[in-house]
Scaffold this active site. Sequence first.
Site, PDB file in Angstrom:
ATOM      1  N   TYR A  69       0.864  -1.178   0.000  1.00 42.79           N
ATOM      2  CA  TYR A  69       0.000   0.000   0.000  1.00 42.79           C
ATOM      3  C   TYR A  69       0.902   1.230   0.000  1.00 42.79           C
ATOM      4  O   TYR A  69       1.427   1.625   1.033  1.00 42.79           O
ATOM      5  CB  TYR A  69      -0.916  -0.017   1.226  1.00 42.79           C
ATOM      6  CG  TYR A  69      -1.781   1.206   1.390  1.00 42.79           C
ATOM      7  CD1 TYR A  69      -2.462   1.764   0.304  1.00 42.79           C
ATOM      8  CD2 TYR A  69      -1.930   1.807   2.634  1.00 42.79           C
ATOM      9  CE1 TYR A  69      -3.247   2.896   0.460  1.00 42.79           C
ATOM     10  CE2 TYR A  69      -2.727   2.927   2.809  1.00 42.79           C
ATOM     11  CZ  TYR A  69      -3.386   3.465   1.715  1.00 42.79           C
ATOM     12  OH  TYR A  69      -4.169   4.588   1.873  1.00 42.79           O
ATOM     13  N   ASP A  74      -2.429  -1.430  -3.922  1.00 46.91           N
ATOM     14  CA  ASP A  74      -2.786  -0.046  -4.234  1.00 46.91           C
ATOM     15  C   ASP A  74      -1.481   0.747  -4.279  1.00 46.91           C
ATOM     16  O   ASP A  74      -0.927   1.101  -3.253  1.00 46.91           O
ATOM     17  CB  ASP A  74      -3.723   0.483  -3.150  1.00 46.91           C
ATOM     18  CG  ASP A  74      -4.094   1.939  -3.355  1.00 46.91           C
ATOM     19  OD1 ASP A  74      -3.653   2.536  -4.354  1.00 46.91           O
ATOM     20  OD2 ASP A  74      -4.819   2.479  -2.499  1.00 46.91           O
ATOM     21  N   ASN A 129      -1.108   3.680  -5.805  1.00 49.00           N
ATOM     22  CA  ASN A 129      -1.414   5.109  -5.704  1.00 49.00           C
ATOM     23  C   ASN A 129      -0.707   5.983  -6.741  1.00 49.00           C
ATOM     24  O   ASN A 129      -0.396   7.145  -6.478  1.00 49.00           O
ATOM     25  CB  ASN A 129      -1.123   5.612  -4.284  1.00 49.00           C
ATOM     26  CG  ASN A 129      -2.384   5.650  -3.438  1.00 49.00           C
ATOM     27  OD1 ASN A 129      -3.436   6.084  -3.898  1.00 49.00           O
ATOM     28  ND2 ASN A 129      -2.294   5.189  -2.203  1.00 49.00           N
ATOM     29  N   HIS A 183     -12.382   0.921  -4.014  1.00 51.91           N
ATOM     30  CA  HIS A 183     -11.549   0.191  -4.970  1.00 51.91           C
ATOM     31  C   HIS A 183     -12.268  -1.093  -5.375  1.00 51.91           C
ATOM     32  O   HIS A 183     -13.038  -1.658  -4.591  1.00 51.91           O
ATOM     33  CB  HIS A 183     -10.210  -0.203  -4.347  1.00 51.91           C
ATOM     34  CG  HIS A 183      -9.317   0.940  -4.004  1.00 51.91           C
ATOM     35  ND1 HIS A 183      -8.174   1.249  -4.714  1.00 51.91           N
ATOM     36  CD2 HIS A 183      -9.387   1.851  -2.993  1.00 51.91           C
ATOM     37  CE1 HIS A 183      -7.587   2.297  -4.169  1.00 51.91           C
ATOM     38  NE2 HIS A 183      -8.297   2.679  -3.121  1.00 51.91           N
TER      39      HIS A 183
END
Length: 288
Positions: free
Chosen positions: A114, A154, A156, A272
């Site tokens: 993450y 994720d 980002n 998500h």
Amino acid sequence: MSSPLRIATVNVNGVRAAYRKGMGDWLDSAGVDILALQEVRASTDDLVGLLGDGWDVLHDAATAKGRAGVALASRNKASIHRVELGDVEFDSAGRWLEADFAVGDDVVTVVSTYVHSGEVDTPKQVEKYKFLDAMSARLPELEKHSRYSLVVGDLNVGHTTLDIKNWKGNVKRAGFLPVERAYFDRFVGPAGETVECQDGTKGTGLGWVDVGRRFVGEVPGPYTWWSNMGKAFDNDSGWRIDYHLASPELAAKVVDYRVDRYPSYDTRWSDHAPVVVDYALDAGRIGG
């Protein structure tokens, strides 16, 4: 008859809330062998209780209670796992979890990660770059450790203009900054070759494969995250920021890729959507 190894990743935005909204129904029908979660935001006991019997659970919580948290759940126990990333002074807790899974005679290494969301001109963006730097150093080590290596989660960052519906309105925002995208140019650039990056710099390619982009081709999306603002989900005005980044040998085993987009806004259990990939490795041989 053998079946492919199915690996799914999803940022659950709080696993307890996700289960209240229907995540369990999705998982029951998804046929997943290895499940990577981000933003767990719960205790290990909570997570084990929600997933139920039949899952072996690894969980790395964030230093700050109720924040971040990554997990890997599998139908058979991982042989070993690691949570450290970067220098000892760098706090990666709740953001990087590696595990080795025996699949027949092979070892598949899976990372649930993450990456920080970041914020331009703030310490949050500095932390994001530190994390991406540490990830850049770790990727070659992972491939040496196991020819079948996979980083999911994720991340980002939308890599190219195909990964964000409204890319023109986001070129100065965290998640689509040229410097951030340059990391991904290097991640997926040809191994050992000089790569022209989107921020105007040059770097050395690491040779990893963006499974989603390779599988669907040069088309918009498919997006994996939608803002809760306005009609973003209904208009499919999203971002593709959830990835399967595979070592070349594992990428060659991909037989299917999909984003499990929710039927409607009110059936979502996270902002998500799960990204699910089938690899031509015998799922029936996990653990031996």
